[in-house]
Scaffold this motif. Structure first.
Motif, short mmCIF file in Angstrom:
data_model
loop_
_atom_site.label_atom_id
_atom_site.label_comp_id
_atom_site.label_asym_id
_atom_site.label_seq_id
_atom_site.Cartn_x
_atom_site.Cartn_y
_atom_site.Cartn_z
N VAL A 267 0.87 -1.18 0.00
CA VAL A 267 0.00 0.00 0.00
C VAL A 267 0.91 1.23 0.00
O VAL A 267 1.39 1.67 1.04
N GLY A 268 1.18 1.75 -1.19
CA GLY A 268 2.11 2.88 -1.34
C GLY A 268 1.38 4.20 -1.14
O GLY A 268 0.30 4.41 -1.71
N LEU A 269 1.97 5.07 -0.35
CA LEU A 269 1.36 6.37 -0.05
C LEU A 269 2.21 7.49 -0.63
O LEU A 269 3.40 7.59 -0.35
N GLU B 54 0.31 -2.85 -4.54
CA GLU B 54 -0.97 -3.27 -5.12
C GLU B 54 -1.99 -2.14 -5.04
O GLU B 54 -2.94 -2.09 -5.83
N PHE B 55 -1.80 -1.26 -4.06
CA PHE B 55 -2.65 -0.09 -3.87
C PHE B 55 -1.76 1.14 -3.90
O PHE B 55 -0.71 1.17 -3.25
N LEU B 56 -2.17 2.16 -4.66
CA LEU B 56 -1.43 3.42 -4.72
C LEU B 56 -2.36 4.51 -4.20
O LEU B 56 -3.42 4.78 -4.77
N ARG C 274 -4.99 0.54 -15.51
CA ARG C 274 -5.43 -0.32 -16.62
C ARG C 274 -4.43 -1.44 -16.92
O ARG C 274 -4.81 -2.60 -17.05
N GLU C 275 -3.16 -1.09 -17.00
CA GLU C 275 -2.16 -2.06 -17.46
C GLU C 275 -1.54 -2.90 -16.34
O GLU C 275 -1.18 -4.05 -16.58
N ARG C 276 -1.42 -2.32 -15.16
CA ARG C 276 -0.79 -3.07 -14.07
C ARG C 276 -1.78 -3.49 -13.00
O ARG C 276 -1.42 -4.19 -12.05
N GLY C 277 -3.04 -3.08 -13.15
CA GLY C 277 -4.07 -3.50 -12.20
C GLY C 277 -3.91 -2.91 -10.82
O GLY C 277 -4.42 -3.46 -9.83
N ILE C 278 -3.21 -1.77 -10.71
CA ILE C 278 -3.01 -1.14 -9.41
C ILE C 278 -4.28 -0.40 -8.99
O ILE C 278 -4.87 0.34 -9.76
#
Length: 284
Positions: A85-87, A163-165, A191-195
């Motif tokens: 989970v990137g912040l 996985e989450f931005l 769209r491309e990486r499903g993030i």
């Protein structure tokens, strides 16, 4: 995979005159694959909420779960959570500190325990994903433009393979061209990486154009949660808490109040123009 908040409250300071409750009984589930916007006036609790998502702040009451696990349970890996989970903070370019672009981007994955070679490969890919070319890898971060700094800061989070931005006002301080550039990047990553993308914003136009779900906050509580078209239907209620709706939606509502047979809540100028032309066609 999802992030779940159950009955979460957060209080700043110790009980007494300095005590301030920023969040009150929040129940929220963020599903993998969403493009979620969080809106609210200043002081509504938006920034506090997103800092709970990766454990940067700890709830005073209630529980936060990631992938079904309580993030505050004994033995839970907070380092692993923060890599998933990137912040990205508001004005993330102010956090750039290394001598060169590549060193700055590599710092996060190395700090999270990635092997040097893997950290380097992930950093190269992250910079490529945000549109930073090889000619800038060894350039000082101080020599970059504002938009380039913003992209490098985002790359530093992407290199950790989240996985989450989660982004706090990602468009703050950018000109219109820069705003489009960053949102195009976020759409591509989604769209491309499903993030999963979660962003805080004050721009209802941005929310209408890009988000597939909107969470509206007021005084530390969630007051609306749904698809943009549904949420922006409540124009008067949003105005009462200091928010607005997209200009296209406002115009459509105004025309409807004056008798125009526009049956949908328009989100964009294109939708509004189509609805007005259709209505005019039925009058002829």
């Amino acid at each position: 995979m999802s992030i779940v908040l159950k009955n979460v409250s957060y209080t700043y300071g110790k009980c007494g005159s300095d005590c301030k409750q920023a969040l009150k009984g929040i129940n929220l589930e963020i599903h993998k694959g969403e493009f979620l916007a969080i809106v609210g006036h200043t002081g509504s609790g938006k920034s506090t909420l997103i800092q709970l998502l990766n454990g940067l702040e700890r709830a005073t009451e209630g529980e936060v779960y990631f992938g079904g696990e309580n993030i505050n349970a004994k033995g839970f890996s907070m380092k692993s959570l923060r890599s998933k989970v990137g912040l990205v903070f508001q004005y993330p370019e102010h956090q750039l500190f290394e001598a060169t672009v590549i060193k700055d981007v590599e710092f996060g994955p190395r700090n999270m325990g990635q092997e040097p070679l893997q950290a380097e490969l992930n950093s190269f890919q992250a910079l490529k994903d945000v549109g930073i070319g090889e000619e800038l890898l060894d350039v000082s971060v101080l020599a970059l433009s504002g938009g380039q700094k913003r992209r490098v800061a985002i790359a530093g989070v992407l290199a950790m393979q989240p996985e989450f931005l989660v982004l706090d006002e990602p468009m703050a301080g950018l000109d219109p061209a820069g705003r489009k550039e960053i949102f195009a990047l976020l759409k591509k990553l989604h769209r491309e990486r499903g993030i999963t993308i979660v962003f805080v914003s004050h721009s209802m136009e941005d929310v209408a154009e890009y988000a597939d779900r909107v969470v509206v906050m007021n005084q530390g509580q969630i007051v609306l949660d749904g698809r943009p078209r549904r949420v922006f239907h409540y124009e008067k209620e949003l105005q009462q808490i200091g928010l607005g709706v997209p200009q296209a939606t406002q115009l459509a509502h105004c025309l409807m109040e004056r008798g125009a047979d526009i049956t949908q809540d328009c989100l964009t100028a294109e939708e509004c123009a189509t609805a007005v032309l259709k209505w005019l066609g039925t009058r002829q």
